[in-house]
Design an enzyme around this catalytic site. Structure first.
Site, PDB file in Angstrom:
ATOM      1  N   HIS A   8      -1.394   5.402  -5.195  1.00  0.00           N
ATOM      2  CA  HIS A   8      -0.872   3.829  -5.722  1.00  0.00           C
ATOM      3  C   HIS A   8      -0.772   3.620  -7.050  1.00  0.00           C
ATOM      4  O   HIS A   8      -1.421   4.253  -7.974  1.00  0.00           O
ATOM      5  CB  HIS A   8      -1.739   2.952  -4.847  1.00  0.00           C
ATOM      6  CG  HIS A   8      -3.041   2.915  -5.181  1.00  0.00           C
ATOM      7  ND1 HIS A   8      -3.647   2.385  -6.405  1.00  0.00           N
ATOM      8  CD2 HIS A   8      -4.281   3.313  -4.866  1.00  0.00           C
ATOM      9  CE1 HIS A   8      -4.879   2.433  -6.513  1.00  0.00           C
ATOM     10  NE2 HIS A   8      -5.307   3.328  -5.418  1.00  0.00           N
ATOM     11  N   ARG A  57      -2.466  -2.240  -2.145  1.00  0.00           N
ATOM     12  CA  ARG A  57      -1.942  -1.463  -3.478  1.00  0.00           C
ATOM     13  C   ARG A  57      -1.094  -0.037  -2.992  1.00  0.00           C
ATOM     14  O   ARG A  57      -0.179   0.081  -3.781  1.00  0.00           O
ATOM     15  CB  ARG A  57      -3.320  -0.907  -4.054  1.00  0.00           C
ATOM     16  CG  ARG A  57      -4.225  -0.125  -3.341  1.00  0.00           C
ATOM     17  CD  ARG A  57      -5.517  -0.037  -4.387  1.00  0.00           C
ATOM     18  NE  ARG A  57      -6.601   0.474  -3.594  1.00  0.00           N
ATOM     19  CZ  ARG A  57      -7.426   0.301  -2.777  1.00  0.00           C
ATOM     20  NH1 ARG A  57      -7.427  -1.057  -2.307  1.00  0.00           N
ATOM     21  NH2 ARG A  57      -8.313   0.951  -2.315  1.00  0.00           N
ATOM     22  N   GLU A  82      -8.009   4.476   2.119  1.00  0.00           N
ATOM     23  CA  GLU A  82      -8.894   4.900   1.282  1.00  0.00           C
ATOM     24  C   GLU A  82     -10.248   5.156   1.913  1.00  0.00           C
ATOM     25  O   GLU A  82     -10.671   4.502   3.025  1.00  0.00           O
ATOM     26  CB  GLU A  82      -8.946   3.911   0.096  1.00  0.00           C
ATOM     27  CG  GLU A  82     -10.152   4.507  -1.053  1.00  0.00           C
ATOM     28  CD  GLU A  82      -9.778   5.958  -1.847  1.00  0.00           C
ATOM     29  OE1 GLU A  82      -9.720   6.869  -0.963  1.00  0.00           O
ATOM     30  OE2 GLU A  82      -9.755   5.857  -3.099  1.00  0.00           O
ATOM     31  N   HIS A 139      -4.536   6.992  -1.537  1.00  0.00           N
ATOM     32  CA  HIS A 139      -5.426   6.783  -2.517  1.00  0.00           C
ATOM     33  C   HIS A 139      -6.142   7.843  -3.384  1.00  0.00           C
ATOM     34  O   HIS A 139      -5.937   8.800  -2.677  1.00  0.00           O
ATOM     35  CB  HIS A 139      -6.479   5.797  -1.732  1.00  0.00           C
ATOM     36  CG  HIS A 139      -5.805   4.630  -1.099  1.00  0.00           C
ATOM     37  ND1 HIS A 139      -5.833   3.153  -1.725  1.00  0.00           N
ATOM     38  CD2 HIS A 139      -5.343   4.300   0.145  1.00  0.00           C
ATOM     39  CE1 HIS A 139      -5.235   2.522  -1.031  1.00  0.00           C
ATOM     40  NE2 HIS A 139      -4.917   3.175   0.332  1.00  0.00           N
TER      41      HIS A 139
END
Length: 194
Positions: A8, A57, A82, A139
């Protein structure tokens, strides 16, 4: 089959070196710009699907890329989220070290569990036809875990610091995925693909 793993765009926590886990942090202005630049890197590559972590994100990065490529809607895959870092989440490097020095168990998600859930998604989509190109927006820790797993520990977790909106390329079918390259900025990716 080609799978591109994309981290991201930047957040304010990235700037502060705070560990982001499952906290739902938004992209900052730089992260929004990085996402647009990342989309431009794929303008000449036909993309079949775009998958994303549900965290803001990653999802915003994926949505920007999908919008610039006029691609199909983003598919949210919860297992691309994540790693849960437990008590380490939100801490600066100094604060993390203090917790580690106290020998306190942070209650983080085990690396093996992260690898298992993340790779399960990749393997499932790697069964698609040979000519498909899939983007996976996720992530740093999650992508690094996959790179570590696929490289037998040569790169990834503990060895690689992934840049925001970096691109890593996997190829193969099913559970036979190999790493073509990893951690290229969109600019590096464009230069290498011309």
């Amino acid at each position: 089959m080609v799978i591109y793993l994309i981290r991201h765009g930047q957040t304010d926590w990235n700037l502060q070196s705070r560990l982001q886990g499952v906290e739902d942090i938004e992209l900052n202005d730089t992260g929004l710009s990085q996402s647009i630049q990342c989309a431009r890197a794929f303008l000449d590559i036909p993309i079949s699907r775009i998958l994303s972590s549900p965290l803001k994100r990653a999802k915003k990065t994926a949505d920007i890329i999908a919008g610039k490529l006029a691609a199909a809607p983003v598919i949210v895959e919860p297992d691309l989220t994540e790693r849960d870092f437990g008590k380490l989440s939100g801490l600066t490097p100094e604060e993390r070290q203090a917790l580690i020095d106290r020998e306190e168990d942070p209650g983080a998600e085990p690396l093996e569990a992260l690898i298992s859930r993340f790779m399960h998604v990749l393997y499932r989509y790697a069964e698609a036809p040979d000519d498909e190109n899939i983007l996976v927006v996720s992530h740093g820790a999650s992508i690094n875990a996959a790179l570590w797993h696929l490289s037998a520990g040569e790169v990834g977790t503990g060895k690689t610091i992934l840049k925001n909106t970096c691109i890593s390329k996997l190829y193969g079918m099913g559970k036979n995925l190999d790493i073509a390259f990893y951690n290229l900025s969109p600019g590096e990716f464009i230069k290498n693909n011309r």
